[in-house]
Design a protein around this motif. Structure first.
Motif, PDB file in Angstrom:
ATOM      1  N   ALA A  55      -3.710  16.856   5.420  1.00 49.21           N
ATOM      2  CA  ALA A  55      -3.856  15.404   5.553  1.00 49.21           C
ATOM      3  C   ALA A  55      -5.186  14.895   5.014  1.00 49.21           C
ATOM      4  O   ALA A  55      -5.368  13.680   4.842  1.00 49.21           O
ATOM      5  CB  ALA A  55      -3.718  15.003   7.022  1.00 49.21           C
ATOM      6  N   LEU A  56      -6.107  15.804   4.737  1.00 50.15           N
ATOM      7  CA  LEU A  56      -7.453  15.400   4.321  1.00 50.15           C
ATOM      8  C   LEU A  56      -7.458  14.557   3.048  1.00 50.15           C
ATOM      9  O   LEU A  56      -8.102  13.497   3.015  1.00 50.15           O
ATOM     10  CB  LEU A  56      -8.321  16.648   4.144  1.00 50.15           C
TER      11      LEU A  56
ATOM     12  N   VAL B 225      -5.124  12.702   1.836  1.00 47.59           N
ATOM     13  CA  VAL B 225      -4.491  11.421   2.148  1.00 47.59           C
ATOM     14  C   VAL B 225      -5.474  10.526   2.890  1.00 47.59           C
ATOM     15  O   VAL B 225      -5.612   9.330   2.608  1.00 47.59           O
ATOM     16  CB  VAL B 225      -3.215  11.631   2.986  1.00 47.59           C
ATOM     17  N   SER B 226      -6.189  11.112   3.851  1.00 54.56           N
ATOM     18  CA  SER B 226      -7.171  10.359   4.632  1.00 54.56           C
ATOM     19  C   SER B 226      -8.289   9.817   3.755  1.00 54.56           C
ATOM     20  O   SER B 226      -8.660   8.638   3.836  1.00 54.56           O
ATOM     21  CB  SER B 226      -7.752  11.263   5.726  1.00 54.56           C
ATOM     22  N   MET B 227      -8.844  10.663   2.879  1.00 52.50           N
ATOM     23  CA  MET B 227      -9.936  10.225   2.008  1.00 52.50           C
ATOM     24  C   MET B 227      -9.478   9.158   1.021  1.00 52.50           C
ATOM     25  O   MET B 227     -10.183   8.176   0.768  1.00 52.50           O
ATOM     26  CB  MET B 227     -10.509  11.425   1.253  1.00 52.50           C
TER      27      MET B 227
ATOM     28  N   SER C 231      -4.244  19.315   9.435  1.00 53.61           N
ATOM     29  CA  SER C 231      -5.439  18.500   9.194  1.00 53.61           C
ATOM     30  C   SER C 231      -5.952  18.684   7.774  1.00 53.61           C
ATOM     31  O   SER C 231      -6.364  17.715   7.113  1.00 53.61           O
ATOM     32  CB  SER C 231      -6.538  18.869  10.195  1.00 53.61           C
TER      33      SER C 231
ATOM     34  N   CYS D  78      -6.925   7.034   1.361  1.00 54.31           N
ATOM     35  CA  CYS D  78      -6.638   5.766   2.050  1.00 54.31           C
ATOM     36  C   CYS D  78      -7.910   5.076   2.521  1.00 54.31           C
ATOM     37  O   CYS D  78      -7.983   3.843   2.525  1.00 54.31           O
ATOM     38  CB  CYS D  78      -5.711   6.022   3.243  1.00 54.31           C
ATOM     39  N   ARG D  79      -8.927   5.852   2.907  1.00 55.88           N
ATOM     40  CA  ARG D  79     -10.188   5.254   3.354  1.00 55.88           C
ATOM     41  C   ARG D  79     -10.844   4.487   2.202  1.00 55.88           C
ATOM     42  O   ARG D  79     -11.234   3.330   2.346  1.00 55.88           O
ATOM     43  CB  ARG D  79     -11.133   6.331   3.879  1.00 55.88           C
TER      44      ARG D  79
END
Length: 275
Positions: A205-206, A208-210, A202, A212-213
């Motif tokens: 992936a943080l 990448v998540s931020m 997690s 992409c958001r």
């Protein structure tokens, strides 16, 4: 008597409705006339297939191919640096112990920002305020570019991933500084060591998540405005100005606020000492 009193009120309401209707008809007529004039002057042209590139177009700076969004991002950074230097040279030396004028405004902004950061990260308000201010100013600058028809650097995945990597670095930097190596590792085995791999993945992936958001939301606004221009052609002037207030101003500012808030929230989680 009640009917006599109600009659003037109804008449006044009808007058207001007529005025609104006339205003709306005039606005629509002006919009249609402007579109027709633009079509007569420049022609309608043949429409090509609507396409949007996920990655920004590249430009060549000498032998090096660079993303156009990266160049605009560097331009925004340069403008912010120049403004900061001018502020330091011409404004800061005039500051007094008893603030007034622009000093009052600046000190109030800094205090509010530090309070906002402190409420989410504990005692890191003064240390993080400079970066958060720079990040917010950069994202606001990206939003301002869209008003001039330029693709925002924050709608390019390379830019958003770079910002997310900085956030990822700060999360771990402050986490290790606050809890040290052992304390940081203990976070992964609470409440049970079984979830340690999940927490580790997690964390990786943080960014990448931020990235992409922010990228997805900004690209969506960019696509909607491009679709509007494509569909309406010469008649896009009026609707584009209205919707542009949301998709080119309000929406990017919301995304900037969300990105800043998420950055502070994740840093706050990293430095939080659990019992």
């Amino acid at each position: 008597m009640a009917e006599e009193k109600a009659t003037p009120e109804k008449a006044e309401k009808k007058k207001k409705r007529k005025k609104r209707l006339i205003t709306a008809v005039i606005a629509i007529a002006c919009w249609a006339a402007f579109g027709l004039i633009m079509r007569l002057l420049f022609g309608s042209g043949e429409k090509e297939a609507f396409t949007v590139e996920i990655f920004a177009e590249t430009v060549h700076v000498g032998p090096i191919a660079v993303s156009s969004c990266s160049l605009w991002g560097l331009g925004i950074s340069g403008v912010l640096i120049v403004l900061a230097i001018l502020f330091r040279i011409f404004c800061v030396p005039r500051f007094k112990e008893v603030p007034s004028g622009i000093q009052n405004l600046v000190e109030a902004m800094v205090e509010k920002l530090e309070d906002f950061i402190t409420s989410r990260t504990g005692d890191l308000g003064s240390g993080l305020s400079a970066y958060i201010m720079a990040l917010a100013a950069y994202l606001v600058g990206c939003a301002a570019l869209e008003l001039f028809g330029v693709r925002s650097p924050s709608s390019d995945i390379l830019t958003t991933f770079s910002l997310a990597l900085v956030t990822f670095f700060l999360i771990n930097f402050y986490g290790f500084r606050k809890k040290h190596f052992v304390g940081r590792l203990k976070d992964y085995v609470k409440p049970t060591p079984v979830i340690a791999p999940i927490k580790f993945i997690s964390d990786l992936a943080l960014p990448v998540s931020m990235a992409c958001r922010l990228f997805g939301n900004m690209l969506a606004g960019f696509i909607i405005m491009e679709l509007l221009y494509y569909a309406l052609g010469n008649f896009s002037a009026g609707p584009a100005a209205v919707l542009g207030l949301y998709f080119n101003v309000f929406h990017p500012l919301i995304q900037a606020f969300i990105f800043v808030t998420l950055t502070l929230s994740f840093i706050g989680e990293a430095v939080e000492v659990s019992e």
